[in-house]
Motif scaffolding. Structure first.
Motif, PDB file in Angstrom:
ATOM      1  N   ARG A 145     -73.009 -14.171  31.777  1.00 28.00           N
ATOM      2  CA  ARG A 145     -73.331 -15.401  31.059  1.00 28.00           C
ATOM      3  C   ARG A 145     -72.051 -16.159  30.689  1.00 28.00           C
ATOM      4  O   ARG A 145     -71.969 -17.385  30.836  1.00 28.00           O
ATOM      5  N   LEU A 146     -71.051 -15.445  30.230  1.00 31.74           N
ATOM      6  CA  LEU A 146     -69.782 -16.078  29.863  1.00 31.74           C
ATOM      7  C   LEU A 146     -69.079 -16.652  31.091  1.00 31.74           C
ATOM      8  O   LEU A 146     -68.455 -17.711  31.027  1.00 31.74           O
ATOM      9  N   ARG A 147     -69.200 -15.956  32.223  1.00 31.39           N
ATOM     10  CA  ARG A 147     -68.642 -16.488  33.460  1.00 31.39           C
ATOM     11  C   ARG A 147     -69.346 -17.788  33.848  1.00 31.39           C
ATOM     12  O   ARG A 147     -68.702 -18.777  34.210  1.00 31.39           O
ATOM     13  N   ASP A 148     -70.665 -17.794  33.754  1.00 30.72           N
ATOM     14  CA  ASP A 148     -71.430 -18.988  34.118  1.00 30.72           C
ATOM     15  C   ASP A 148     -71.124 -20.162  33.191  1.00 30.72           C
ATOM     16  O   ASP A 148     -71.226 -21.324  33.600  1.00 30.72           O
ATOM     17  N   GLN A 149     -70.723 -19.851  31.949  1.00 33.10           N
ATOM     18  CA  GLN A 149     -70.348 -20.896  31.001  1.00 33.10           C
ATOM     19  C   GLN A 149     -68.909 -21.362  31.195  1.00 33.10           C
ATOM     20  O   GLN A 149     -68.476 -22.310  30.535  1.00 33.10           O
ATOM     21  N   GLY A 150     -68.168 -20.702  32.099  1.00 29.75           N
ATOM     22  CA  GLY A 150     -66.783 -21.078  32.356  1.00 29.75           C
ATOM     23  C   GLY A 150     -65.791 -20.554  31.351  1.00 29.75           C
ATOM     24  O   GLY A 150     -64.617 -20.944  31.369  1.00 29.75           O
ATOM     25  N   LYS A 151     -66.218 -19.636  30.484  1.00 27.36           N
ATOM     26  CA  LYS A 151     -65.319 -19.117  29.454  1.00 27.36           C
ATOM     27  C   LYS A 151     -64.528 -17.900  29.915  1.00 27.36           C
ATOM     28  O   LYS A 151     -63.467 -17.586  29.354  1.00 27.36           O
ATOM     29  N   VAL A 152     -65.048 -17.190  30.901  1.00 28.46           N
ATOM     30  CA  VAL A 152     -64.378 -16.035  31.490  1.00 28.46           C
ATOM     31  C   VAL A 152     -64.404 -16.201  33.003  1.00 28.46           C
ATOM     32  O   VAL A 152     -65.442 -16.555  33.564  1.00 28.46           O
ATOM     33  N   VAL A 153     -63.265 -15.968  33.648  1.00 29.60           N
ATOM     34  CA  VAL A 153     -63.198 -16.119  35.107  1.00 29.60           C
ATOM     35  C   VAL A 153     -63.451 -14.786  35.799  1.00 29.60           C
ATOM     36  O   VAL A 153     -64.313 -14.676  36.663  1.00 29.60           O
ATOM     37  N   TYR A 154     -62.691 -13.746  35.424  1.00 27.47           N
ATOM     38  CA  TYR A 154     -62.832 -12.424  36.026  1.00 27.47           C
ATOM     39  C   TYR A 154     -63.058 -11.385  34.934  1.00 27.47           C
ATOM     40  O   TYR A 154     -62.635 -11.558  33.786  1.00 27.47           O
ATOM     41  N   LEU A 155     -63.678 -10.274  35.320  1.00 26.15           N
ATOM     42  CA  LEU A 155     -63.950  -9.164  34.418  1.00 26.15           C
ATOM     43  C   LEU A 155     -63.161  -7.939  34.862  1.00 26.15           C
ATOM     44  O   LEU A 155     -63.098  -7.629  36.047  1.00 26.15           O
ATOM     45  N   GLY A 156     -62.568  -7.262  33.902  1.00 30.86           N
ATOM     46  CA  GLY A 156     -61.833  -6.033  34.190  1.00 30.86           C
ATOM     47  C   GLY A 156     -62.210  -4.933  33.222  1.00 30.86           C
ATOM     48  O   GLY A 156     -62.812  -5.168  32.174  1.00 30.86           O
ATOM     49  N   SER A 157     -61.840  -3.716  33.573  1.00 30.88           N
ATOM     50  CA  SER A 157     -62.065  -2.557  32.704  1.00 30.88           C
ATOM     51  C   SER A 157     -60.718  -1.978  32.288  1.00 30.88           C
ATOM     52  O   SER A 157     -59.680  -2.283  32.880  1.00 30.88           O
ATOM     53  N   SER A 158     -60.758  -1.140  31.274  1.00 29.69           N
ATOM     54  CA  SER A 158     -59.550  -0.455  30.822  1.00 29.69           C
ATOM     55  C   SER A 158     -59.956   0.893  30.237  1.00 29.69           C
ATOM     56  O   SER A 158     -60.940   0.980  29.494  1.00 29.69           O
ATOM     57  N   ASN A 159     -59.226   1.927  30.611  1.00 27.78           N
ATOM     58  CA  ASN A 159     -59.488   3.282  30.125  1.00 27.78           C
ATOM     59  C   ASN A 159     -60.869   3.780  30.553  1.00 27.78           C
ATOM     60  O   ASN A 159     -61.561   4.463  29.800  1.00 27.78           O
ATOM     61  N   PHE A 160     -61.264   3.426  31.783  1.00 30.35           N
ATOM     62  CA  PHE A 160     -62.520   3.903  32.358  1.00 30.35           C
ATOM     63  C   PHE A 160     -62.271   5.147  33.199  1.00 30.35           C
ATOM     64  O   PHE A 160     -61.219   5.287  33.823  1.00 30.35           O
ATOM     65  N   ALA A 161     -63.251   6.027  33.230  1.00 29.73           N
ATOM     66  CA  ALA A 161     -63.224   7.138  34.173  1.00 29.73           C
ATOM     67  C   ALA A 161     -63.621   6.630  35.555  1.00 29.73           C
ATOM     68  O   ALA A 161     -64.197   5.540  35.689  1.00 29.73           O
ATOM     69  N   GLY A 162     -63.327   7.421  36.578  1.00 34.29           N
ATOM     70  CA  GLY A 162     -63.673   7.017  37.932  1.00 34.29           C
ATOM     71  C   GLY A 162     -65.162   6.748  38.091  1.00 34.29           C
ATOM     72  O   GLY A 162     -65.575   5.791  38.750  1.00 34.29           O
ATOM     73  N   VAL A 181     -62.892  -6.314  38.527  1.00 32.86           N
ATOM     74  CA  VAL A 181     -61.932  -6.496  39.627  1.00 32.86           C
ATOM     75  C   VAL A 181     -60.648  -5.712  39.421  1.00 32.86           C
ATOM     76  O   VAL A 181     -59.869  -5.527  40.364  1.00 32.86           O
ATOM     77  N   THR A 182     -60.407  -5.224  38.191  1.00 32.14           N
ATOM     78  CA  THR A 182     -59.203  -4.449  37.886  1.00 32.14           C
ATOM     79  C   THR A 182     -59.554  -3.343  36.907  1.00 32.14           C
ATOM     80  O   THR A 182     -60.535  -3.430  36.164  1.00 32.14           O
ATOM     81  N   GLU A 183     -58.731  -2.310  36.905  1.00 36.21           N
ATOM     82  CA  GLU A 183     -58.804  -1.249  35.903  1.00 36.21           C
ATOM     83  C   GLU A 183     -57.407  -1.064  35.321  1.00 36.21           C
ATOM     84  O   GLU A 183     -56.417  -0.948  36.054  1.00 36.21           O
ATOM     85  N   GLN A 184     -57.327  -1.056  33.999  1.00 32.43           N
ATOM     86  CA  GLN A 184     -56.063  -0.848  33.306  1.00 32.43           C
ATOM     87  C   GLN A 184     -56.053   0.559  32.713  1.00 32.43           C
ATOM     88  O   GLN A 184     -56.874   0.880  31.857  1.00 32.43           O
ATOM     89  N   SER A 185     -55.155   1.394  33.220  1.00 30.22           N
ATOM     90  CA  SER A 185     -55.108   2.805  32.814  1.00 30.22           C
ATOM     91  C   SER A 185     -53.682   3.226  32.511  1.00 30.22           C
ATOM     92  O   SER A 185     -52.720   2.624  33.012  1.00 30.22           O
TER      93      SER A 185
END
Length: 321
Positions: A145-162, A181-185
């Motif tokens: 929803r936030l992407r469709d509103q133009g407020k967020v372009v890409y989504l990423g994760s951080s500290n996720f398990a495989g 699209v990315t994982e920050q670990s």
């Protein structure tokens, strides 16, 4: 500066990401602006922050780092020149919904980050940690929803398990929602646990890995020759001291600063998009930037593997036949 794709997204980012965690509570605005200016002058276009930066344990005011970054972006007029990343999950207030990844909190967190950063969009919005209490569908619905509103372009994760990465990617693919699209670990020569499952998962989905703590809290930064801060106190190294001695000797033999070598090793890992460096001083930033030009041979990489052995490959081969 070299550039690469932002994981599985089309945007291009510098091979070094400037982390801002220390800006505000640790280093003041003037020095922070000088580091941000120098990063831009040297081609760093990838800025990483988070809504909780500035709060404990860094200080006492969550959001102050985003506000500082927002002032710099507005003052310099560089919004369209940077790829701006932030995160949400941590506690931002006393309310029961002032944390986590509920749709309620995600929407509130994005609006608050937009205000502090003085921008109309966040280029990479990252889940700062897995939240197992919230259905994946709810999280992805909120971000889509936030992407469709133009407020967020890409989504990423951080500290996720495989398996979390696979879970989010597969559900997004099956339902037409925004994929991560990315994982920050946490990832460095001295901490290679993510090679078991996170690295293979990110590689399989074409995602980019954004390593945080690339110098293992300073242990790979020439700690044995530094006595200026408690963070560099050699007495805290314990059993790792022998490894660090071998590592620093290896760096000396090749005429490379240990801090530069640690970043350069990460840049030679195919899944890595950009290590996130959080400099406290300008020279720390320049050291990290210089790592982009370091070429390590296969023999060099093998030697570093012997000093800092990983888990033995990916799971399950690392611990089973």
């Amino acid at each position: 500066m070299d550039y690469t794709r932002l994981g599985s997204a089309g945007a291009r980012v510098s091979r070094i990401a400037l982390g801002t965690m220390n800006m505000g509570p640790v280093i003041g605005e003037e020095e922070s602006f000088a580091i941000l200016d120098a990063a831009r002058e040297h081609g760093v276009n990838f800025l990483d922050t988070a809504d909780v930066y500035g709060g404990r344990p860094w200080g006492d005011e969550p959001g102050q780092t985003e506000s500082l970054v927002g002032r710099w972006i507005t003052d310099r007029g560089v919004r369209d020149d940077v790829v701006l990343a932030t995160k949400a999950h941590g506690t931002m207030g006393p309310g029961v919904n002032d944390r986590g990844l509920s749709s309620l909190h995600i929407r509130a967190a994005v609006e608050a980050s937009l205000r502090r950063l003085q921008t109309d969009r966040i280029d990479l919005f990252q889940m700062h940690h897995i939240d197992r209490t919230v259905p994946v569908d709810e999280v992805l619905d909120a971000f889509t929803r936030l992407r469709d509103q133009g407020k967020v372009v890409y989504l990423g994760s951080s500290n996720f398990a495989g398996w979390n990465i696979a879970q989010y990617r597969e559900i997004a693919a099956a339902t037409g929602r925004s994929p991560i699209v990315t994982e920050q670990s946490v990832y460095s020569l001295a901490n290679r646990t993510v090679e078991l499952e996170v690295v293979p998962a990110a590689a399989a989905y074409g995602m980019g890995l954004l390593p945080w703590s690339p110098l293992a809290g300073g242990e790979l930064g020439g700690v044995l020759r530094k006595t200026d801060t408690s963070r560099s106190d050699p007495s805290r190294l314990g059993e790792r001291r022998a490894q660090i001695e071998r590592y620093e000797a290896f760096a000396d033999e090749r005429g490379i600063d240990p801090a530069v070598l640690g970043i350069a090793w990460l840049l030679h890992q195919p899944v890595v998009t950009a290590p996130i460096v959080g400099p406290r001083r300008l020279e720390h930033l320049m050291s990290a930037i210089s790592a982009v030009d370091v070429e390590l041979s296969e023999d060099d990489l093998s030697a570093l593997d012997r000093i800092w052995p990983g888990p033995g490959g990916q799971a399950p081969e690392a611990y089973a036949w």
